[in-house]
Write a protein that holds these residues in place. Structure first.
Motif, PDB file in Angstrom:
ATOM      1  N   ALA A  12    -185.691  58.661  19.288  1.00 15.02           N
ATOM      2  CA  ALA A  12    -186.436  58.656  18.028  1.00 15.02           C
ATOM      3  C   ALA A  12    -185.670  59.411  16.946  1.00 15.02           C
ATOM      4  N   ALA A  13    -185.045  60.515  17.312  1.00 16.77           N
ATOM      5  CA  ALA A  13    -184.272  61.295  16.346  1.00 16.77           C
ATOM      6  C   ALA A  13    -183.066  60.501  15.860  1.00 16.77           C
ATOM      7  N   LYS A  14    -182.435  59.789  16.789  1.00 13.32           N
ATOM      8  CA  LYS A  14    -181.271  58.969  16.436  1.00 13.32           C
ATOM      9  C   LYS A  14    -181.686  57.835  15.491  1.00 13.32           C
ATOM     10  N   LYS A  15    -182.834  57.226  15.762  1.00 13.94           N
ATOM     11  CA  LYS A  15    -183.356  56.154  14.908  1.00 13.94           C
ATOM     12  C   LYS A  15    -183.668  56.680  13.505  1.00 13.94           C
ATOM     13  N   ALA A  19    -181.988  55.565   9.958  1.00 14.02           N
ATOM     14  CA  ALA A  19    -182.817  55.110   8.844  1.00 14.02           C
ATOM     15  C   ALA A  19    -182.529  55.929   7.593  1.00 14.02           C
ATOM     16  N   ALA A  20    -182.356  57.234   7.748  1.00 18.50           N
ATOM     17  CA  ALA A  20    -182.057  58.099   6.610  1.00 18.50           C
ATOM     18  C   ALA A  20    -180.691  57.743   6.012  1.00 18.50           C
ATOM     19  N   ALA A  21    -179.728  57.434   6.867  1.00 20.29           N
ATOM     20  CA  ALA A  21    -178.398  57.052   6.387  1.00 20.29           C
ATOM     21  C   ALA A  21    -178.473  55.730   5.625  1.00 20.29           C
ATOM     22  N   PHE A  26    -178.412  52.952   0.416  1.00 17.70           N
ATOM     23  CA  PHE A  26    -179.069  52.071  -0.550  1.00 17.70           C
ATOM     24  C   PHE A  26    -179.128  52.739  -1.917  1.00 17.70           C
ATOM     25  N   VAL A  27    -179.582  53.975  -1.957  1.00 19.10           N
ATOM     26  CA  VAL A  27    -179.714  54.684  -3.232  1.00 19.10           C
ATOM     27  C   VAL A  27    -178.346  54.822  -3.904  1.00 19.10           C
ATOM     28  N   ARG A  28    -177.347  55.211  -3.143  1.00 18.19           N
ATOM     29  CA  ARG A  28    -176.002  55.398  -3.690  1.00 18.19           C
ATOM     30  C   ARG A  28    -175.463  54.093  -4.279  1.00 18.19           C
ATOM     31  N   LEU A  29    -175.548  53.016  -3.514  1.00 14.69           N
ATOM     32  CA  LEU A  29    -175.028  51.730  -3.975  1.00 14.69           C
ATOM     33  C   LEU A  29    -175.877  51.141  -5.102  1.00 14.69           C
TER      34      LEU A  29
END
Length: 108
Positions: A12-15, A19-21, A26-29
């Motif tokens: 779950a932490a890896k997921k 998702a955060a990455a 998305f925001v950066r691009l």
């Protein structure tokens, strides 16, 4: 080599990290690409200077229709039921021809 198994919490932490990455990317691009698009649109607006350029109403209509069409395509792609659309280029001559043809047929 021994295979390590992840616990449910680790999975779950890896997921969540993935998702955060994705969200950060998305925001950066989105910010960079939107800024480029706004700059390009402002640059097209600079073509309105009659002292420097000569153009017809059909040409300006063609440009505006092409921009509106692309914005509509963009809106569709962000909708939940978005279908992929074919990518095409912009040709002022072809767009002007398309704009002028309906007025020629309605004059007859």
């Amino acid at each position: 080599m021994a295979k390590t198994t992840l616990t449910d919490e680790q999975k779950a932490a890896k997921k969540a990290e993935a998702a955060a990455a994705k969200a950060a990317n998305f925001v950066r691009l989105a910010e960079a690409r939107t800024e480029k698009a706004l700059t390009a649109i402002a640059s097209i607006g600079g073509l309105s200077n009659r002292a420097t350029y000569d153009y017809t109403e059909a040409q300006t209509t063609a440009i505006l229709k092409a921009l509106e069409k692309e914005v509509m395509t963009l809106q569709g792609r962000f909708s939940p039921s978005a279908a992929s659309s074919a990518k095409g280029g912009f040709s002022l001559a072809a767009a002007v021809e398309a704009v002028e043809q309906p007025s020629e047929t309605s004059a007859q």
